[in-house]
Design a protein around this motif. Structure first.
Motif, PDB file in Angstrom:
ATOM      1  N   GLY A   1       0.823  -1.195   0.000  1.00  0.00           N
ATOM      2  CA  GLY A   1       0.000   0.000   0.000  1.00  0.00           C
ATOM      3  C   GLY A   1       0.858   1.246   0.000  1.00  0.00           C
ATOM      4  N   ALA A   2       0.225   2.382  -0.262  1.00  0.00           N
ATOM      5  CA  ALA A   2       0.956   3.652  -0.243  1.00  0.00           C
ATOM      6  C   ALA A   2       1.590   3.858   1.130  1.00  0.00           C
ATOM      7  CB  ALA A   2      -0.006   4.801  -0.565  1.00  0.00           C
ATOM      8  N   GLY A   3       2.876   4.203   1.125  1.00  0.00           N
ATOM      9  CA  GLY A   3       3.576   4.372   2.391  1.00  0.00           C
ATOM     10  C   GLY A   3       3.715   3.077   3.162  1.00  0.00           C
ATOM     11  N   HIS A   4       3.629   1.939   2.433  1.00  0.00           N
ATOM     12  CA  HIS A   4       3.684   0.616   3.072  1.00  0.00           C
ATOM     13  C   HIS A   4       2.629   0.497   4.177  1.00  0.00           C
ATOM     14  CE1 HIS A   4       7.371  -0.691   1.007  1.00  0.00           C
ATOM     15  NE2 HIS A   4       7.721   0.587   1.082  1.00  0.00           N
ATOM     16  N   THR A   5       1.426   0.961   3.850  1.00  0.00           N
ATOM     17  CA  THR A   5       0.322   0.916   4.800  1.00  0.00           C
ATOM     18  C   THR A   5       0.037  -0.518   5.230  1.00  0.00           C
ATOM     19  OG1 THR A   5      -0.691   2.875   3.809  1.00  0.00           O
ATOM     20  CG2 THR A   5      -2.123   1.454   5.126  1.00  0.00           C
ATOM     21  N   VAL A   6       0.053  -0.746   6.536  1.00  0.00           N
ATOM     22  CA  VAL A   6      -0.262  -2.065   7.088  1.00  0.00           C
ATOM     23  C   VAL A   6      -1.284  -1.862   8.206  1.00  0.00           C
ATOM     24  CG1 VAL A   6       0.611  -4.145   8.207  1.00  0.00           C
ATOM     25  CG2 VAL A   6       2.053  -2.902   6.568  1.00  0.00           C
ATOM     26  N   PRO A   7      -2.577  -2.065   7.930  1.00  0.00           N
ATOM     27  CA  PRO A   7      -3.586  -1.880   8.976  1.00  0.00           C
ATOM     28  C   PRO A   7      -3.366  -2.853  10.131  1.00  0.00           C
ATOM     29  CG  PRO A   7      -4.595  -2.021   6.799  1.00  0.00           C
ATOM     30  CD  PRO A   7      -3.171  -2.439   6.644  1.00  0.00           C
ATOM     31  N   ARG A   8      -3.636  -2.388  11.324  1.00  0.00           N
ATOM     32  CA  ARG A   8      -3.435  -3.229  12.501  1.00  0.00           C
ATOM     33  C   ARG A   8      -4.703  -3.984  12.887  1.00  0.00           C
ATOM     34  NH1 ARG A   8       0.218   0.802  16.360  1.00  0.00           N
ATOM     35  NH2 ARG A   8       1.830   1.232  14.788  1.00  0.00           N
ATOM     36  N   SER A   9      -5.836  -3.601  12.336  1.00  0.00           N
ATOM     37  CA  SER A   9      -7.092  -4.269  12.652  1.00  0.00           C
ATOM     38  C   SER A   9      -8.131  -3.886  11.610  1.00  0.00           C
ATOM     39  CB  SER A   9      -7.580  -3.867  14.052  1.00  0.00           C
ATOM     40  OG  SER A   9      -7.766  -2.466  14.123  1.00  0.00           O
ATOM     41  N   GLY A  10      -9.237  -4.630  11.598  1.00  0.00           N
ATOM     42  CA  GLY A  10     -10.338  -4.276  10.723  1.00  0.00           C
ATOM     43  C   GLY A  10     -11.071  -3.053  11.251  1.00  0.00           C
ATOM     44  N   PHE A  11     -11.791  -2.384  10.375  1.00  0.00           N
ATOM     45  CA  PHE A  11     -12.534  -1.195  10.800  1.00  0.00           C
ATOM     46  C   PHE A  11     -13.689  -0.933   9.839  1.00  0.00           C
ATOM     47  CE2 PHE A  11      -9.080   0.240   8.057  1.00  0.00           C
ATOM     48  CZ  PHE A  11      -9.715   1.092   7.166  1.00  0.00           C
ATOM     49  N   SER A  12     -14.646  -0.144  10.312  1.00  0.00           N
ATOM     50  CA  SER A  12     -15.801   0.253   9.512  1.00  0.00           C
ATOM     51  C   SER A  12     -15.993   1.757   9.618  1.00  0.00           C
ATOM     52  CB  SER A  12     -17.076  -0.455  10.001  1.00  0.00           C
ATOM     53  OG  SER A  12     -16.928  -1.865   9.970  1.00  0.00           O
ATOM     54  N   ILE A  13     -16.380   2.374   8.494  1.00  0.00           N
ATOM     55  CA  ILE A  13     -16.626   3.821   8.446  1.00  0.00           C
ATOM     56  C   ILE A  13     -18.078   4.037   8.051  1.00  0.00           C
ATOM     57  CG2 ILE A  13     -15.970   6.022   7.402  1.00  0.00           C
ATOM     58  CD1 ILE A  13     -13.293   4.665   6.613  1.00  0.00           C
ATOM     59  N   TYR A  14     -18.804   4.827   8.849  1.00  0.00           N
ATOM     60  CA  TYR A  14     -20.224   5.081   8.597  1.00  0.00           C
ATOM     61  C   TYR A  14     -20.439   6.577   8.367  1.00  0.00           C
ATOM     62  CZ  TYR A  14     -20.537   0.551  10.990  1.00  0.00           C
ATOM     63  OH  TYR A  14     -20.372  -0.748  11.378  1.00  0.00           O
ATOM     64  N   THR A  15     -21.095   6.919   7.272  1.00  0.00           N
ATOM     65  CA  THR A  15     -21.445   8.318   7.026  1.00  0.00           C
ATOM     66  C   THR A  15     -22.957   8.447   6.996  1.00  0.00           C
ATOM     67  OG1 THR A  15     -21.293   8.001   4.627  1.00  0.00           O
ATOM     68  CG2 THR A  15     -19.336   8.816   5.747  1.00  0.00           C
ATOM     69  N   TYR A  16     -23.430   9.658   7.354  1.00  0.00           N
ATOM     70  CA  TYR A  16     -24.862   9.896   7.532  1.00  0.00           C
ATOM     71  C   TYR A  16     -25.265  11.228   6.904  1.00  0.00           C
ATOM     72  CZ  TYR A  16     -23.946   6.404  11.118  1.00  0.00           C
ATOM     73  OH  TYR A  16     -23.517   5.280  11.781  1.00  0.00           O
ATOM     74  N   PRO A  17     -26.566  11.390   6.646  1.00  0.00           N
ATOM     75  CA  PRO A  17     -27.034  12.668   6.122  1.00  0.00           C
ATOM     76  C   PRO A  17     -27.233  13.680   7.249  1.00  0.00           C
ATOM     77  CG  PRO A  17     -28.880  11.155   6.338  1.00  0.00           C
ATOM     78  CD  PRO A  17     -27.631  10.385   6.744  1.00  0.00           C
ATOM     79  N   ASP A  18     -27.692  14.873   6.891  1.00  0.00           N
ATOM     80  CA  ASP A  18     -28.132  15.882   7.866  1.00  0.00           C
ATOM     81  C   ASP A  18     -27.037  16.296   8.846  1.00  0.00           C
ATOM     82  OD1 ASP A  18     -30.003  17.638   8.976  1.00  0.00           O
ATOM     83  OD2 ASP A  18     -30.652  16.169  10.469  1.00  0.00           O
ATOM     84  N   ASN A  19     -25.799  16.333   8.373  1.00  0.00           N
ATOM     85  CA  ASN A  19     -24.681  16.815   9.191  1.00  0.00           C
ATOM     86  C   ASN A  19     -24.392  15.964  10.415  1.00  0.00           C
ATOM     87  OD1 ASN A  19     -24.107  19.116   7.561  1.00  0.00           O
ATOM     88  ND2 ASN A  19     -25.850  20.182   8.481  1.00  0.00           N
ATOM     89  N   ASP A  20     -24.926  14.750  10.469  1.00  0.00           N
ATOM     90  CA  ASP A  20     -24.550  13.856  11.562  1.00  0.00           C
ATOM     91  C   ASP A  20     -23.086  13.464  11.394  1.00  0.00           C
ATOM     92  OD1 ASP A  20     -26.939  13.920  12.840  1.00  0.00           O
ATOM     93  OD2 ASP A  20     -27.673  12.007  12.084  1.00  0.00           O
ATOM     94  N   PRO A  21     -22.391  13.202  12.492  1.00  0.00           N
ATOM     95  CA  PRO A  21     -20.946  12.933  12.408  1.00  0.00           C
ATOM     96  C   PRO A  21     -20.633  11.601  11.735  1.00  0.00           C
ATOM     97  CG  PRO A  21     -21.749  12.526  14.635  1.00  0.00           C
ATOM     98  CD  PRO A  21     -22.880  13.162  13.885  1.00  0.00           C
ATOM     99  N   THR A  22     -19.497  11.565  11.044  1.00  0.00           N
ATOM    100  CA  THR A  22     -18.981  10.305  10.512  1.00  0.00           C
ATOM    101  C   THR A  22     -18.375   9.514  11.664  1.00  0.00           C
ATOM    102  OG1 THR A  22     -18.534  11.277   8.358  1.00  0.00           O
ATOM    103  CG2 THR A  22     -17.330   9.274   8.923  1.00  0.00           C
ATOM    104  N   ILE A  23     -18.661   8.207  11.685  1.00  0.00           N
ATOM    105  CA  ILE A  23     -18.235   7.348  12.781  1.00  0.00           C
ATOM    106  C   ILE A  23     -17.299   6.266  12.257  1.00  0.00           C
ATOM    107  CG2 ILE A  23     -19.007   5.747  14.590  1.00  0.00           C
ATOM    108  CD1 ILE A  23     -19.970   8.567  15.039  1.00  0.00           C
ATOM    109  N   VAL A  24     -16.271   5.944  13.036  1.00  0.00           N
ATOM    110  CA  VAL A  24     -15.389   4.815  12.734  1.00  0.00           C
ATOM    111  C   VAL A  24     -15.475   3.821  13.881  1.00  0.00           C
ATOM    112  CG1 VAL A  24     -13.011   4.054  12.404  1.00  0.00           C
ATOM    113  CG2 VAL A  24     -13.800   6.162  11.323  1.00  0.00           C
ATOM    114  N   ALA A  25     -15.702   2.554  13.543  1.00  0.00           N
ATOM    115  CA  ALA A  25     -15.688   1.477  14.533  1.00  0.00           C
ATOM    116  C   ALA A  25     -14.490   0.587  14.234  1.00  0.00           C
ATOM    117  CB  ALA A  25     -16.982   0.675  14.477  1.00  0.00           C
ATOM    118  N   VAL A  26     -13.578   0.472  15.184  1.00  0.00           N
ATOM    119  CA  VAL A  26     -12.364  -0.319  15.019  1.00  0.00           C
ATOM    120  C   VAL A  26     -12.553  -1.652  15.734  1.00  0.00           C
ATOM    121  CG1 VAL A  26      -9.874  -0.419  15.366  1.00  0.00           C
ATOM    122  CG2 VAL A  26     -10.989   1.780  14.917  1.00  0.00           C
TER     123      VAL A  26
END
Length: 292
Positions: free
Chosen positions: A213-238
Motif C-alpha cells: 500500500g501507499a507508504g507501506h500501509t499495514v492496517p493493525r485491525s479491521g474497521f468500519s466507516i459510517y457516514t450519515y445525512p443531515d450533518n450527523d458525524p462520521t463514525i469509525v468502529a475499530v
C-alpha cells in the motif's frame, strides 16, 4: 430508522454548543433547569437515552426558540427512540446490536476486513458457524440462532430503497484461511461474488497479501466507516478482540478515511476481485449431494 447512537452524538454536540455560546456552566444550567448535574453532563457526552422533557427544560433556560429549538427537539426525539436491535441485544450480542445501530440510516458504509468475511455479506450458514464459534460475544442469554436472524435482518438494509452504498476491502487472508468448514466457505465466496456482480450499490475489493500500500500501509485491525445525512458525524468502529472502539473525533476519523482510500488503491480492481473469489471457490470441494 435513524441511528439512535449517532443522533445522541449529534444532540450532545448541539446542547454543548448552545450552552457554551451562552457562557453558562453545566452546573448553573442544571440548577436553572431543575435537573441533576449528571443529567446535563451525560446528555452533553451522549451517555444516556434522552428524555425530551429534560431537553425542553434545558432549551427553555438557554432561551432557544424558533427553528433552532425545533431542530434540537426533533433530534432529541429521534435519539430517544428504540430500534429493533434494542429488544434483542442480549440474544444477538451487544457488538452486533451496536453494528445494527450504526448501520441504521447510514448513507455509506466502508469496511476493511482483515481476518473474517464481512457480516453484511455473510450467508446464514457462515453466520451460524461464526456465531457458534465466537464465544467472546456470548452473554448469559446469547442465542446463536437469534444472532444469525439478526445478521440477516441487518443485511436487508442493503436491499432497501434508499439504503446505503457499501464498499469493502477484504484481505486475501480472510479468503484463503478457512474460518468455517470448507464447504461453507465455498458457498460464502460465491455469495459475495454474486452480490458484487449484481448489486450496483455493493463494491468488493480483495487486497493481496503481497501487495504494497501507499507508504507501506499495514492496517493493525479491521474497521468500519459510517457516514450519515443531515450533518450527523462520521463514525469509525475499530474491531478489537472483545469490543468495538468507536471513534468520533474528526482527526481520528480522517486517518481512517485516508487509510481506506489507500487500501482501495492497493487492492485488486472489482473485476479482478470477482475473478479471484470465484477461482478460490472453484478450488474448494462442493458439499456432498450438490450438483457438479
Amino acid at each position: 430508522m435513524i441511528s439512535t447512537y449517532v443522533r445522541r452524538l449529534r444532540l450532545a454536540a448541539e446542547l454543548l454548543t448552545l450552552r457554551q455560546q451562552r457562557h453558562m456552566s453545566s452546573e448553573a444550567l442544571a440548577r436553572a433547569a431543575g435537573l441533576p448535574r449528571t443529567t446535563v453532563s451525560r446528555l452533553e457526552n451522549a451517555r444516556m437515552r434522552p428524555d425530551s422533557g429534560d431537553v425542553i427544560k434545558i432549551l427553555d433556560q438557554l432561551g432557544v426558540t424558533g427553528d433552532a429549538r425545533t431542530k434540537v427537539v426533533a433530534i432529541a426525539s429521534q435519539a430517544g427512540e428504540r430500534g429493533w436491535w434494542d429488544a434483542t441485544t442480549n440474544v444477538m450480542g451487544a457488538r452486533q446490536a451496536l453494528c445494527a445501530n450504526l448501520e441504521a440510516g447510514a448513507t455509506s458504509i466502508r469496511e476493511y476486513q482483515m481476518t473474517l468475511l464481512p457480516g453484511l455479506l455473510q450467508t446464514a450458514d457462515f453466520a451460524q458457524a461464526r456465531a457458534s464459534a465466537d464465544t467472546a460475544d456470548w452473554s448469559a442469554h446469547f442465542d446463536p440462532r437469534r444472532a444469525v436472524e439478526a445478521r440477516i435482518e441487518r443485511q436487508r438494509l442493503l436491499r432497501r430503497p434508499g439504503g446505503p452504498r457499501y464498499g469493502v476491502v477484504i484481505d486475501e487472508l480472510a479468503v484463503r484461511r478457512p474460518a468455517v468448514a470448507t464447504s461453507v466457505l465455498r458457498d460464502q465466496l460465491l455469495h459475495i461474488a454474486h452480490h458484487s456482480e449484481t448489486d450496483p450499490k455493493i463494491t468488493v475489493h480483495l487486497l493481496p497479501v503481497n501487495q504494497r500500500g501507499a507508504g507501506h500501509t499495514v492496517p493493525r485491525s479491521g474497521f468500519s466507516i459510517y457516514t450519515y445525512p443531515d450533518n450527523d458525524p462520521t463514525i469509525v468502529a475499530v474491531d478489537t478482540v472483545t469490543d468495538d472502539l468507536i471513534l468520533t473525533k474528526p482527526a481520528d476519523v480522517a486517518h481512517y478515511l485516508t487509510l481506506y482510500d489507500r487500501l482501495v488503491e492497493a487492492a485488486l480492481s472489482g473485476d479482478q476481485s470477482l475473478r479471484l473469489l470465484r477461482e478460490t471457490a472453484d478450488t474448494i470441494p462442493q458439499r456432498t449431494g450438490q450438483a457438479a
